[in-house]
Scaffold this motif. Structure first.
Motif, PDB file in Angstrom:
ATOM      1  N   ALA A   1      64.233  11.150  39.819  1.00  0.00           N
ATOM      2  CA  ALA A   1      64.287  12.629  39.461  1.00  0.00           C
ATOM      3  C   ALA A   1      64.833  13.475  40.462  1.00  0.00           C
ATOM      4  CB  ALA A   1      62.461  12.951  39.035  1.00  0.00           C
ATOM      5  N   ALA A   2      64.528  13.025  41.859  1.00  0.00           N
ATOM      6  CA  ALA A   2      65.185  13.781  42.838  1.00  0.00           C
ATOM      7  C   ALA A   2      66.690  13.603  42.854  1.00  0.00           C
ATOM      8  CB  ALA A   2      64.529  13.267  44.152  1.00  0.00           C
ATOM      9  N   PHE A   3      67.217  12.486  42.735  1.00  0.00           N
ATOM     10  CA  PHE A   3      68.636  12.221  42.848  1.00  0.00           C
ATOM     11  C   PHE A   3      69.102  12.733  41.447  1.00  0.00           C
ATOM     12  CE2 PHE A   3      67.496   8.535  45.807  1.00  0.00           C
ATOM     13  CZ  PHE A   3      68.062   9.080  46.664  1.00  0.00           C
ATOM     14  N   ALA A   4      68.529  12.702  40.509  1.00  0.00           N
ATOM     15  CA  ALA A   4      69.152  13.344  39.215  1.00  0.00           C
ATOM     16  C   ALA A   4      69.529  15.050  39.688  1.00  0.00           C
ATOM     17  CB  ALA A   4      68.384  13.268  38.095  1.00  0.00           C
ATOM     18  N   SER A   5      68.298  15.511  40.232  1.00  0.00           N
ATOM     19  CA  SER A   5      68.515  16.889  40.832  1.00  0.00           C
ATOM     20  C   SER A   5      69.745  17.037  41.556  1.00  0.00           C
ATOM     21  CB  SER A   5      67.422  17.492  40.983  1.00  0.00           C
ATOM     22  OG  SER A   5      67.483  18.729  41.606  1.00  0.00           O
ATOM     23  N   GLN A   6      69.893  16.074  42.701  1.00  0.00           N
ATOM     24  CA  GLN A   6      70.966  16.117  43.682  1.00  0.00           C
ATOM     25  C   GLN A   6      72.257  15.723  43.066  1.00  0.00           C
ATOM     26  OE1 GLN A   6      70.334  16.897  47.055  1.00  0.00           O
ATOM     27  NE2 GLN A   6      72.816  16.824  46.763  1.00  0.00           N
ATOM     28  N   VAL A   7      72.430  15.137  42.069  1.00  0.00           N
ATOM     29  CA  VAL A   7      73.499  14.884  41.292  1.00  0.00           C
ATOM     30  C   VAL A   7      74.004  16.382  40.831  1.00  0.00           C
ATOM     31  CG1 VAL A   7      74.739  13.613  39.353  1.00  0.00           C
ATOM     32  CG2 VAL A   7      73.477  12.346  41.076  1.00  0.00           C
ATOM     33  N   ALA A   8      73.225  17.049  40.066  1.00  0.00           N
ATOM     34  CA  ALA A   8      73.714  18.302  39.192  1.00  0.00           C
ATOM     35  C   ALA A   8      74.106  19.161  40.245  1.00  0.00           C
ATOM     36  CB  ALA A   8      72.242  18.725  38.484  1.00  0.00           C
TER      37      ALA A   8
END
Length: 486
Positions: free
Chosen positions: A244-251
């Motif tokens: 979830a954290a990396f998904a937010s960072q990619v956005a």
């Protein structure tokens, strides 16, 4: 007065203007470099297998040659076209060019042509009997007013200062473009790395959820303890948090890339790691070329950086301002001259004998100004000293940036090789720990430790791969986008 002699005052004024040329500005001399003659060599030779570009032979490297990834190359072109910071830099150049045009125009007289006519009627009581009480006056003139003869170089130095400012702004535009290219490449590479981190986290989550399901089933059958089930649940939840954290960072990375590009980035220009068909998460994309920098890189090569060239133009301009401030202590001579013709009848305006001329030189000599000129000179001299200090600081900063980039590059190959070996070793450890757990020779805690070690090693490998690519971009930027031998 003949027609030929009527132009004598104008010719005299122009001749005086040609006699001007004394320049009171101090002669500019490039200051010595406040850094060692050569940039510190790398700590160890770079053994990267990537093909190095022989800059010393090929000459300056343009960003199109440096960027190897086609999608990234197109994205940089998009950013150069739409980025607002670069657009502001271009507008600043246009403004500086116009200001230089104004200063350059002051070196020549402004010649104006004018024509005038008037008709007036005088009251009968105010007119001599027998004379008409209606009169006219017409004139046509050509000349200039308040033109300063630049005996002491004041106008010339102001023109030189405006020229240096224009050149400085032009170099700033190159600096903004270089920084933009580097920032776009860095943002694209970061997006690629975070997308691979996200995919690794999701792959790890899927594996751990499968292991959790098996552990839960085994616990229901009484073959596994509640502790092992809780440990498996903890491991899966940790991977879920990371995903979830990396998904937010990619956005956020995509938003940053769109801001740099000045427009929404098409999916076709995003890294391959963002696509549906993907290589392994730990496989890095070689997006940039490997710069071939000699170990004995001369410090003078850094003078081609646009920020250093801009600082030098600012320093040169401060010398010119000193010359203008010194000229204020000397007399200023201005001329007003005109030639033309006049008549009381429009039909006789160009008849013989109606020629007119004026010649009005003016001398202005400063006697008492309460120290104003001296203070202005001191301001110009302090500004020169500030520009010199800023120029030397910019050189030292550039030297450190290049030395730091080379020092980082010297060990990257060794670190990447060691990290790849660590990933293989931890993967083997996980395989052995899982086999021992299934045979009952060890508890599940050893499997969890091996999973965490492998996951951390893989994440560190992605970070190192990103660091290696970013180091190439940094080195390209701190070298001013080019390096030419000689």
């Amino acid at each position: 007065m003949t027609h030929k002699s009527s132009f004598t005052p104008l010719a005299t004024a122009l001749a005086c203007a040609l006699l001007a040329g004394c320049n009171l500005a101090p002669q500019y001399q490039a200051p010595p470099l406040p850094v060692p003659e050569t940039v510190a060599p790398p700590l160890a030779p770079d053994s990267s297998p990537t093909q190095a570009v022989p800059l010393a032979e090929a000459g300056p490297m343009q960003w199109q040659d440096f960027v190897q990834e086609p999608r990234l190359r197109q994205l940089v072109g998009l950013a150069l076209e739409h980025n607002r910071d670069l657009r502001l830099a271009l507008l600043a150049i246009d403004k500086a060019r116009a200001q230089y045009g104004v200063a350059r125009a002051d070196r020549l007289p402004t010649v104006n042509a004018s024509g005038a006519g008037s008709r007036a009627r005088t009251a009968d009581d105010l007119t001599t009997p027998g004379r008409p009480n209606t009169s006219g006056q017409y004139s046509a003139t050509l000349g200039f007013s308040s033109y300063e003869i630049d005996f002491f170089g004041r106008v010339q130095n102001l023109n030189d200062a405006a020229l240096q400012e224009f050149l400085r702004v032009a170099e700033n535009r190159r600096s903004v473009q270089l920084s933009l290219v580097a920032e776009v490449m860095g943002a694209w590479l970061l997006l690629d790395a975070d997308a691979r981190r996200l995919r690794l986290a999701r792959d790890t989550l899927a594996t751990r959820e499968q292991a959790l399901a098996l552990t839960r089933r085994s616990h229901e059958l009484g073959a596994t303890s509640a502790l092992a089930l809780a440990q498996a649940q903890s491991s899966a939840d940790t991977a879920r948090v990371d995903a979830a954290a990396f998904a937010s960072q990619v956005a956020r990375d995509r938003n940053a890339l769109a801001l740099l590009a000045g427009a929404q980035v098409p999916d076709a220009l995003l890294p391959a790691s963002m696509g549906a068909t993907q290589a392994p998460a730990t496989t890095a994309t070689t997006a940039t070329a490997l710069l071939a920098v000699p170990a004995d890189l001369p410090s003078s090569a850094l003078l081609q950086r646009p920020d250093l060239r801009a600082a030098e133009h600012a320093l040169r301009g401060s010398y010119a301002n000193i010359g203008a401030a010194r000229a204020a202590f000397f007399p200023a001579i201005t001329l007003t001259a005109s030639v033309g013709t006049a008549s009381n009848a429009l039909s006789g305006l160009f008849d013989g004998g109606n020629g007119t001329w004026t010649f009005a030189p003016q001398l202005r000599l400063p006697i008492f100004d309460a120290g104003r000129n001296q203070a202005n000179l001191r301001v110009a001299e302090v500004t020169r000293d500030q520009s010199l200090a800023q120029y030397e600081k910019t050189i030292q900063t550039a030297f450190r940036e290049v030395a730091d980039a080379l020092a980082e590059r010297a060990t990257l190959s060794e670190r990447l090789a060691a990290q790849a070996s660590l990933v293989q070793a931890t993967r083997r450890t996980l395989e052995l720990s899982d086999a021992r757990f299934r045979l009952g020779a060890d508890n599940y805690l050893s499997v969890l430790d091996a999973q965490r070690s492998l996951y951390a090693a893989q994440q560190a490998e992605i970070a190192l791969q990103l660091a290696e690519q970013v180091n190439r971009v940094t080195l390209y930027k701190v070298l001013g986008g080019q390096w030419a031998g000689g």
